[in-house]
Design a protein around this motif. Structure first.
Motif, PDB file in Angstrom:
ATOM      1  N   PHE A 171     -25.434  19.569   3.403  1.00  0.00           N
ATOM      2  CA  PHE A 171     -25.900  18.557   4.596  1.00  0.00           C
ATOM      3  C   PHE A 171     -25.638  19.038   5.879  1.00  0.00           C
ATOM      4  N   ASN A 172     -24.541  20.047   6.076  1.00  0.00           N
ATOM      5  CA  ASN A 172     -24.285  20.516   7.436  1.00  0.00           C
ATOM      6  C   ASN A 172     -25.423  21.343   7.809  1.00  0.00           C
ATOM      7  N   LEU A 173     -26.274  22.276   6.893  1.00  0.00           N
ATOM      8  CA  LEU A 173     -27.121  23.055   7.226  1.00  0.00           C
ATOM      9  C   LEU A 173     -28.440  22.290   7.989  1.00  0.00           C
ATOM     10  N   PHE A 174     -28.432  21.308   7.423  1.00  0.00           N
ATOM     11  CA  PHE A 174     -29.734  20.591   7.927  1.00  0.00           C
ATOM     12  C   PHE A 174     -29.587  19.937   9.649  1.00  0.00           C
ATOM     13  N   SER A 175     -28.304  20.607   9.997  1.00  0.00           N
ATOM     14  CA  SER A 175     -28.286  20.040  11.488  1.00  0.00           C
ATOM     15  C   SER A 175     -29.070  21.202  12.114  1.00  0.00           C
ATOM     16  N   ASN A 176     -29.333  22.097  11.552  1.00  0.00           N
ATOM     17  CA  ASN A 176     -29.975  23.179  12.240  1.00  0.00           C
ATOM     18  C   ASN A 176     -31.572  22.939  12.083  1.00  0.00           C
ATOM     19  N   THR A 177     -32.161  22.684  13.172  1.00  0.00           N
ATOM     20  CA  THR A 177     -33.697  22.438  13.179  1.00  0.00           C
ATOM     21  C   THR A 177     -34.393  23.479  12.429  1.00  0.00           C
ATOM     22  N   SER A 178     -34.304  24.777  12.746  1.00  0.00           N
ATOM     23  CA  SER A 178     -35.058  25.817  12.200  1.00  0.00           C
ATOM     24  C   SER A 178     -34.845  25.914  10.697  1.00  0.00           C
ATOM     25  N   PHE A 179     -33.743  25.814  10.498  1.00  0.00           N
ATOM     26  CA  PHE A 179     -33.417  25.666   8.916  1.00  0.00           C
ATOM     27  C   PHE A 179     -34.199  24.474   8.056  1.00  0.00           C
ATOM     28  N   THR A 180     -34.063  23.405   8.725  1.00  0.00           N
ATOM     29  CA  THR A 180     -34.449  22.225   8.145  1.00  0.00           C
ATOM     30  C   THR A 180     -36.108  22.498   8.045  1.00  0.00           C
ATOM     31  N   ILE A 181     -36.924  22.985   8.970  1.00  0.00           N
ATOM     32  CA  ILE A 181     -38.314  23.381   9.024  1.00  0.00           C
ATOM     33  C   ILE A 181     -38.410  24.074   7.992  1.00  0.00           C
ATOM     34  N   ALA A 182     -37.609  25.307   7.940  1.00  0.00           N
ATOM     35  CA  ALA A 182     -37.976  26.391   6.821  1.00  0.00           C
ATOM     36  C   ALA A 182     -37.855  26.050   5.414  1.00  0.00           C
ATOM     37  N   ILE A 183     -36.797  25.026   5.232  1.00  0.00           N
ATOM     38  CA  ILE A 183     -36.752  24.868   3.764  1.00  0.00           C
ATOM     39  C   ILE A 183     -37.583  23.692   3.371  1.00  0.00           C
ATOM     40  N   VAL A 184     -38.198  22.887   4.238  1.00  0.00           N
ATOM     41  CA  VAL A 184     -38.965  22.063   4.024  1.00  0.00           C
ATOM     42  C   VAL A 184     -40.316  22.610   3.753  1.00  0.00           C
ATOM     43  N   TYR A 185     -40.566  23.658   4.447  1.00  0.00           N
ATOM     44  CA  TYR A 185     -41.925  24.320   4.105  1.00  0.00           C
ATOM     45  C   TYR A 185     -41.763  25.166   2.854  1.00  0.00           C
ATOM     46  N   LEU A 186     -40.687  25.575   2.437  1.00  0.00           N
ATOM     47  CA  LEU A 186     -40.456  26.183   1.306  1.00  0.00           C
ATOM     48  C   LEU A 186     -40.436  25.488   0.010  1.00  0.00           C
ATOM     49  N   ALA A 187     -39.963  24.169   0.241  1.00  0.00           N
ATOM     50  CA  ALA A 187     -39.981  23.293  -0.790  1.00  0.00           C
ATOM     51  C   ALA A 187     -41.303  22.487  -1.122  1.00  0.00           C
ATOM     52  N   ILE A 188     -42.007  22.204   0.021  1.00  0.00           N
ATOM     53  CA  ILE A 188     -42.887  21.115  -0.455  1.00  0.00           C
ATOM     54  C   ILE A 188     -44.193  21.953  -0.447  1.00  0.00           C
ATOM     55  N   PRO A 189     -44.691  22.701   0.634  1.00  0.00           N
ATOM     56  CA  PRO A 189     -46.117  23.371   0.501  1.00  0.00           C
ATOM     57  C   PRO A 189     -45.888  24.744  -0.498  1.00  0.00           C
ATOM     58  N   CYS A 190     -44.963  25.479  -0.350  1.00  0.00           N
ATOM     59  CA  CYS A 190     -44.639  26.622  -0.915  1.00  0.00           C
ATOM     60  C   CYS A 190     -44.083  26.676  -2.436  1.00  0.00           C
ATOM     61  N   THR A 191     -43.298  25.625  -2.666  1.00  0.00           N
ATOM     62  CA  THR A 191     -42.880  25.489  -4.201  1.00  0.00           C
ATOM     63  C   THR A 191     -43.650  24.377  -4.682  1.00  0.00           C
ATOM     64  N   LEU A 192     -43.886  23.221  -4.326  1.00  0.00           N
ATOM     65  CA  LEU A 192     -44.483  21.982  -5.095  1.00  0.00           C
ATOM     66  C   LEU A 192     -46.131  22.239  -5.087  1.00  0.00           C
ATOM     67  N   LEU A 193     -46.648  22.393  -3.769  1.00  0.00           N
ATOM     68  CA  LEU A 193     -47.969  22.528  -3.801  1.00  0.00           C
ATOM     69  C   LEU A 193     -48.624  23.740  -4.438  1.00  0.00           C
ATOM     70  N   THR A 194     -47.979  24.848  -4.146  1.00  0.00           N
ATOM     71  CA  THR A 194     -48.488  25.983  -4.820  1.00  0.00           C
ATOM     72  C   THR A 194     -48.423  25.770  -6.307  1.00  0.00           C
ATOM     73  N   ALA A 195     -47.479  25.369  -6.939  1.00  0.00           N
ATOM     74  CA  ALA A 195     -47.419  25.101  -8.301  1.00  0.00           C
ATOM     75  C   ALA A 195     -48.621  24.280  -9.105  1.00  0.00           C
ATOM     76  N   ILE A 196     -48.724  23.219  -8.054  1.00  0.00           N
ATOM     77  CA  ILE A 196     -49.859  22.360  -8.601  1.00  0.00           C
ATOM     78  C   ILE A 196     -51.221  23.059  -8.524  1.00  0.00           C
ATOM     79  N   LEU A 197     -51.579  23.792  -7.401  1.00  0.00           N
ATOM     80  CA  LEU A 197     -52.540  24.674  -7.040  1.00  0.00           C
ATOM     81  C   LEU A 197     -52.774  25.798  -8.113  1.00  0.00           C
ATOM     82  N   ASN A 198     -51.825  26.506  -8.630  1.00  0.00           N
ATOM     83  CA  ASN A 198     -51.895  27.571  -9.641  1.00  0.00           C
ATOM     84  C   ASN A 198     -52.179  27.049 -10.839  1.00  0.00           C
TER      85      ASN A 198
END
Length: 299
Positions: A211-238
């Motif tokens: 949870f402490n990692l999410f206090s870092n804005t840059s990390f939060t943006i990065a992990i949300v992108y990696l989780a939702i578009p890059c992991t979830l959406l790409t899996a659906i598309l592929n």
């Protein structure tokens, strides 16, 4: 039928554009924490999102009477096997060397799709795929990146991660008649979440430190992108693309991510685009177009 194939092509193109942008966010995430923490958190978020989509009836799932073992087998190879082997491999070699090896994925998919899916692939398609792969290797080579065979451990692990992608792609294509793309994706996210979360618990990962990692804005943006578009959406598309288009054609589109990463580097990181970037990109795109064109023409 032709429209379905066109949507399949659009899906895999969009997927690889998203993946091509992911290197920017991956760099940010792993500079703040380690790759294993990043994997655990991205799959926790991605599974949470698709689970909520199911609970709120945005998506439909129906596993009744279906062979779940097939989904388990796919998920062992991807995402679990792929990401784990890739993370280990990147401890021994750099990302550029990994990129060179990963360019071989379309060849592995081609071989497996011919053997196990009995897909008809002609000589012109094979040449087209080789041209596309050569474009990727040419870009890396001209940038001064070559494989260091002293790091044989890293090479083996990255190659095995490519094998995992190839096997998962072929299996996803094969089982697309029994499962919808959403069902395959849901199980992948569930399996990835369980595998990497258990691994993190074993390694002593603390919920509070996470949870402490999410206090870092840059990390939060990065992990949300990696989780939702890059992991979830790409899996659906592929998975959608593999349900509409032959695996041997879908695989070669992965090289688009190399072009996207070059463009993103130029626009966002202000990196210079050299002549070999342009020439390599032409080879990549030409190979992809040739593979699809000659494949459709032979039919």
């Amino acid at each position: 039928m032709k429209n379905n194939k066109n949507f399949g092509y659009l899906a895999v193109i969009l997927s690889n554009i998203i993946i091509g942008l992911s290197f920017l966010f991956t760099k940010t995430a792993v500079s703040i924490t380690n790759p294993y923490d990043t994997l655990a958190m991205r799959f926790t978020i991605s599974f949470g999102v698709i689970l909520l989509a199911y609970l709120f009836k945005i998506i439909k799932l129906n596993f009744k009477g279906k062979n779940i073992l097939k989904l388990v087998i796919i998920s062992i190879f991807f995402p679990s096997g792929f990401f784990l082997l890739q993370s280990i491999g990147l401890q021994f070699i750099n990302s550029s060397e990994a990129g060179i090896i990963s360019a071989l994925s379309p060849v592995l998919i081609l071989i497996l799709s011919i053997i196990f899916l009995k897909e008809n692939v002609n000589f012109k398609q094979i040449i087209s795929i080789i041209i596309s792969i050569f474009g990727v290797i040419f870009i890396f080579y001209m940038k001064g990146n070559v494989l260091n065979f002293n790091n044989i451990k890293g090479i083996i692990f990255i190659f095995l991660s490519c094998v995992c992608v190839a096997i998962a792609s072929v299996l996803s294509r094969k089982y697309s008649k029994e499962f919808t793309p959403i069902e395959i994706c849901f199980f992948m996210q569930l399996f990835g979440f369980l595998a990497f979360f258990i691994l993190e618990i074993y390694k002593g990962f603390g919920i509070r430190s996470g949870f402490n990692l999410f206090s870092n804005t840059s990390f939060t943006i990065a992990i949300v992108y990696l989780a939702i578009p890059c992991t979830l959406l790409t899996a659906i598309l592929n998975n959608y693309a593999l349900s509409k288009v032959e695996a041997s054609k879908v695989g070669v589109f992965a090289n688009i991510s190399t072009i996207v990463s070059i463009v993103a580097g130029a626009l966002i990181l202000k990196e210079q685009i050299m002549y070999y970037h342009i020439l390599g990109s032409i080879l990549i795109i030409g190979g992809i177009i040739g593979n699809c064109y000659f494949g459709n023409k032979s039919k």
